[in-house]
Structure formats: structure tokens, C-alpha cells
Design a protein around this motif. Structure first.
Motif, PDB file in Angstrom:
ATOM      1  N   ASP A   1      46.016  40.466  47.957  1.00 29.17           N
ATOM      2  CA  ASP A   1      44.820  40.472  48.810  1.00 29.17           C
ATOM      3  C   ASP A   1      43.541  40.421  47.980  1.00 29.17           C
ATOM      4  O   ASP A   1      42.709  41.329  48.029  1.00 29.17           O
ATOM      5  CB  ASP A   1      44.823  41.714  49.700  1.00 29.17           C
ATOM      6  N   ASP A   2      43.391  39.354  47.221  1.00 25.83           N
ATOM      7  CA  ASP A   2      42.226  39.160  46.357  1.00 25.83           C
ATOM      8  C   ASP A   2      41.620  37.780  46.578  1.00 25.83           C
ATOM      9  O   ASP A   2      42.319  36.836  46.957  1.00 25.83           O
ATOM     10  CB  ASP A   2      42.618  39.257  44.870  1.00 25.83           C
ATOM     11  N   ILE A   3      40.321  37.670  46.328  1.00 25.64           N
ATOM     12  CA  ILE A   3      39.715  36.357  46.107  1.00 25.64           C
ATOM     13  C   ILE A   3      40.077  35.973  44.677  1.00 25.64           C
ATOM     14  O   ILE A   3      39.823  36.740  43.744  1.00 25.64           O
ATOM     15  CB  ILE A   3      38.180  36.396  46.264  1.00 25.64           C
TER      16      ILE A   3
ATOM     17  N   ALA B   1      34.791  42.242  47.560  1.00 23.44           N
ATOM     18  CA  ALA B   1      33.905  41.097  47.792  1.00 23.44           C
ATOM     19  C   ALA B   1      33.056  41.315  49.037  1.00 23.44           C
ATOM     20  O   ALA B   1      31.869  40.964  49.069  1.00 23.44           O
ATOM     21  CB  ALA B   1      34.729  39.813  47.913  1.00 23.44           C
ATOM     22  N   LEU B   2      33.644  41.895  50.069  1.00 23.47           N
ATOM     23  CA  LEU B   2      32.890  42.196  51.287  1.00 23.47           C
ATOM     24  C   LEU B   2      31.816  43.243  51.010  1.00 23.47           C
ATOM     25  O   LEU B   2      30.673  43.129  51.476  1.00 23.47           O
ATOM     26  CB  LEU B   2      33.837  42.693  52.376  1.00 23.47           C
ATOM     27  N   ALA B   3      32.174  44.274  50.245  1.00 26.98           N
ATOM     28  CA  ALA B   3      31.203  45.324  49.927  1.00 26.98           C
ATOM     29  C   ALA B   3      30.075  44.797  49.053  1.00 26.98           C
ATOM     30  O   ALA B   3      28.947  45.295  49.121  1.00 26.98           O
ATOM     31  CB  ALA B   3      31.912  46.485  49.226  1.00 26.98           C
TER      32      ALA B   3
ATOM     33  N   LEU C   1      28.776  36.362  43.019  1.00 28.55           N
ATOM     34  CA  LEU C   1      27.839  36.150  44.119  1.00 28.55           C
ATOM     35  C   LEU C   1      27.019  34.882  43.924  1.00 28.55           C
ATOM     36  O   LEU C   1      26.721  34.164  44.881  1.00 28.55           O
ATOM     37  CB  LEU C   1      26.921  37.361  44.277  1.00 28.55           C
ATOM     38  N   ARG C   2      26.665  34.567  42.668  1.00 31.57           N
ATOM     39  CA  ARG C   2      25.969  33.291  42.408  1.00 31.57           C
ATOM     40  C   ARG C   2      26.855  32.112  42.783  1.00 31.57           C
ATOM     41  O   ARG C   2      26.386  31.128  43.376  1.00 31.57           O
ATOM     42  CB  ARG C   2      25.547  33.202  40.938  1.00 31.57           C
TER      43      ARG C   2
ATOM     44  N   ALA D   1      32.861  45.740  54.794  1.00 38.47           N
ATOM     45  CA  ALA D   1      31.892  44.729  55.217  1.00 38.47           C
ATOM     46  C   ALA D   1      30.613  45.355  55.743  1.00 38.47           C
ATOM     47  O   ALA D   1      29.544  44.733  55.714  1.00 38.47           O
ATOM     48  CB  ALA D   1      32.508  43.830  56.290  1.00 38.47           C
ATOM     49  N   ALA D   2      30.689  46.601  56.222  1.00 38.57           N
ATOM     50  CA  ALA D   2      29.515  47.271  56.785  1.00 38.57           C
ATOM     51  C   ALA D   2      28.657  47.945  55.735  1.00 38.57           C
ATOM     52  O   ALA D   2      27.557  48.413  56.038  1.00 38.57           O
ATOM     53  CB  ALA D   2      29.963  48.307  57.814  1.00 38.57           C
ATOM     54  N   VAL D   3      29.122  47.987  54.502  1.00 41.26           N
ATOM     55  CA  VAL D   3      28.362  48.652  53.451  1.00 41.26           C
ATOM     56  C   VAL D   3      27.177  47.780  53.053  1.00 41.26           C
ATOM     57  O   VAL D   3      27.338  46.617  52.697  1.00 41.26           O
ATOM     58  CB  VAL D   3      29.256  48.920  52.218  1.00 41.26           C
ATOM     59  N   ASP D   4      25.972  48.351  53.108  1.00 47.07           N
ATOM     60  CA  ASP D   4      24.785  47.596  52.720  1.00 47.07           C
ATOM     61  C   ASP D   4      24.659  47.522  51.212  1.00 47.07           C
ATOM     62  O   ASP D   4      24.262  46.500  50.654  1.00 47.07           O
ATOM     63  CB  ASP D   4      23.524  48.238  53.303  1.00 47.07           C
ATOM     64  N   GLU D   5      24.972  48.603  50.537  1.00 46.40           N
ATOM     65  CA  GLU D   5      24.896  48.641  49.082  1.00 46.40           C
ATOM     66  C   GLU D   5      26.103  49.395  48.575  1.00 46.40           C
ATOM     67  O   GLU D   5      26.505  50.394  49.149  1.00 46.40           O
ATOM     68  CB  GLU D   5      23.623  49.358  48.607  1.00 46.40           C
TER      69      GLU D   5
END
Length: 309
Positions: free
Chosen positions: A30-32, A87-89, A151-152, A292-296
Motif C-alpha cells: 500500500d505505497d505510492i 502521501a495523503l498527510a 510533492l514537486r 487525508a484530513a490532516v492539514d499539517e
């Protein structure tokens, strides 16, 4: 045996550079996964024959069953894994996550053929293992750099897709497993693709064998030789990957997800999902939605343990 042949729920944040190492069998985690090489990498991903072009950075969701085939010539390869939850975080663009989870393989050209980036993979691998201490400064720096670079890449993929650029064209090609060599490889490739496309159906070995006009016993032996696992094992991997995607991207109830993914009983769904993902479907959904809900999120936090690869 290649490090890629090891079965794990996730490899955590990890990377490596070395000679191209084909995989003896299909597997999933379960990885990118990010791949980069100076030769074309011939893969089967979710039953589809793909070529990840030399000198390109290619990303895919590795929960889809996949297998790296022997390279047409010697060369180097670098790979990286990032748990989907991480990745979602990190805030990876939703469009990119959705495309990866739905099975797309995304690629963009690497500067200078990818050599400089590949060297960074080797350095990051060493730093991630610094003294086996999660709080080691070099480890924290490596995590910050990996987060920024990934992320880039994701932003570049999203912007290229929005402009309609060819930089993120579908990965293409006919790998060695589909070349007609008189050894049954084309039949094996057709069976793998058929299982992936019809994994939600109530399939039998006879159905798959009939698709390629072979005797079931011969078809089973041919499939195992090509994929490295049995038809039943491959089918379970496909169904669990589809269930993971639905748990993340839909509001279907857990029982409905199991049925839609092709499982004929809830007990079978929970057993296979737990074995391949390490937790129940409901717990998996809660964990990814929370990420996914984590802003930072602090990239200096502990990495999922990976051990030796």
C-alpha cells in the motif's frame, strides 16, 4: 531474490538505487511507488503491460498487483516507496491521488536523464537508516527532502495534465511477457489481463482457461510460471486493491465494498483484506481518511518501519 519480491503491507518511506532487478512474482503493497531508470522498465501493473520510459520518473499505486520483468539490457534503476497514508498527510494533490488509486501510471521526464536524482535516492536510503534512530538529524533531513521532491513531482504531474502536455502521456509498450516467443507468454499475459479486468466477476479456472483456449491444468501451470503466484492469489490481490480504492474514494458501506470488489462472502473479504493489508476494511478507511484530513504533519515524525530490503 529481488527486494521487490518481499511481501509486506507497506515498505514505509524507503528508496534504493542499483542494478535493475526483475521480480520473480507479482506482489502488492500500500505505497505510492516511484521508478526511475536508464533503461525502459517493462512492467505488468494490474494485468496491463506497461513500459516506464528510460529517463522518466514514473509513479503508480503499488496496491495494484505488479511485477517488474527482465530488462532488455543491463542498466540501473532507482525506486522509492511512500505509504499512501503518508502521501495523503503530506497534502499530495487530490487529483493525482485519485488518478493513481484508479490505476493510472503517471510519468514525467527527469532532468539530465535522471542520473542526479537517482544518486539522491542512494543518499536518502543511507540517511533513512542513520543509526536506526527515528530522531536522527540526517533521517529528518532526508524525510523533509523526500516530501518536498515528491510533492514537486505531483504538482508537475497535475499541471502538465491540466495543460494537456505530452509529459504525462499514458505509459505504453509491449513488454517481454507479451512477446510471442513460442513459450506461452502471450497466453499468460492474456490470462493476467483477463483476471484483472474481470476480478469482480465470479470466475473459475475453467473460465480463465477458456478465454485463451487452453486446458485448465495447463493454464494454471502457465499462469504460475508467468506471474509467480497462483490464479487464486492474483485474483485476491486484484480484489483487495479494488476494495482499497472504493474504501478511499466512495461512501459505500464495508459489506457493499466487499461485494462490489468480487468477494462472495464477508468472511472471505475480511480474511483476505486483513491478510494483505494488516487491518480490517473499516480500520483502513478510518486511517486513510484521518490522514487525508490532516492539514499539517511533521515530516520529522517516525517512519513506518521497513527493516532490511
Amino acid at each position: 531474490m529481488s527486494a521487490h519480491d518481499v511481501d509486506r503491507h507497506t515498505f514505509g518511506v524507503d528508496c534504493w538505487r542499483g542494478d535493475v532487478q526483475p521480480m520473480a512474482r507479482a506482489h502488492r503493497h500500500d505505497d505510492i511507488e516511484v521508478n526511475l531508470a536508464d533503461v525502459d522498465l517493462e512492467y505488468l501493473v494490474d494485468g496491463r503491460p506497461l513500459v516506464m520510459p528510460a529517463g522518466s520518473i514514473s509513479l503508480f499505486w503499488a496496491a495494484r498487483p505488479h511485477r517488474l520483468l527482465p530488462a532488455p539490457r543491463e542498466g540501473w534503476q532507482a525506486w522509492m516507496t511512500i505509504p499512501l497514508s503518508r502521501a495523503l498527510a503530506w497534502g499530495m494533490p487530490q487529483e493525482v491521488v485519485e488518478r493513481l488509486v484508479q490505476g493510472e501510471v503517471l510519468s514525467l521526464p527527469a532532468a539530465d536523464g535522471g542520473g542526479p536524482v537517482a544518486e539522491r535516492f542512494a543518499q536518502w536510503r543511507d540517511e533513512l537508516r542513520a543509526d536506526d534512530d527515528p530522531e536522527a538529524l540526517s533521517r529528518r533531513i532526508a524525510l523533509l527532502e523526500i516530501e518536498a521532491v515528491v510533492l514537486r513531482w505531483a504538482i508537475a504531474v497535475a499541471s502538465s495534465h491540466a495543460r494537456g502536455d505530452a509529459a504525462v502521456a499514458p505509459v505504453h509498450g509491449i513488454p517481454s511477457i507479451e512477446r510471442s516467443r513460442g513459450d506461452g507468454s502471450s497466453h499468460a499475459g492474456a490470462m493476467i489481463a483477463f483476471l484483472s479486468a474481470h476480478s469482480a466477476d465470479d470466475l473459475t479456472v475453467a473460465d480463465v482457461a477458456a478465454h485463451v483456449h487452453l486446458h485448465p491444468q495447463y493454464a494454471m501451470a502457465l499462469f504460475r510460471r508467468a506471474a509467480g503466484i497462483t490464479m487464486g492469489e492474483y485474483l485476491a490481490q486484484c480484489r483487495v486493491a479494488h476494495a482499497q480504492a472504493m474504501l478511499l474514494s466512495t461512501d459505500l458501506s464495508v459489506p457493499d465494498v466487499g461485494v462490489a470488489a468480487g468477494f462472495r462472502s464477508q468472511s472471505q473479504f475480511y480474511e483476505r483484506f486483513g491478510r494483505l493489508c494488516g487491518q480490517s476494511p473499516a480500520a483502513y478507511r478510518r486511517r486513510l481518511r484521518a490522514a487525508a484530513a490532516v492539514d499539517e504533519v511533521s515530516p520529522a515524525g517516525p517512519v513506518t518501519p521497513t527493516g532490511a530490503r
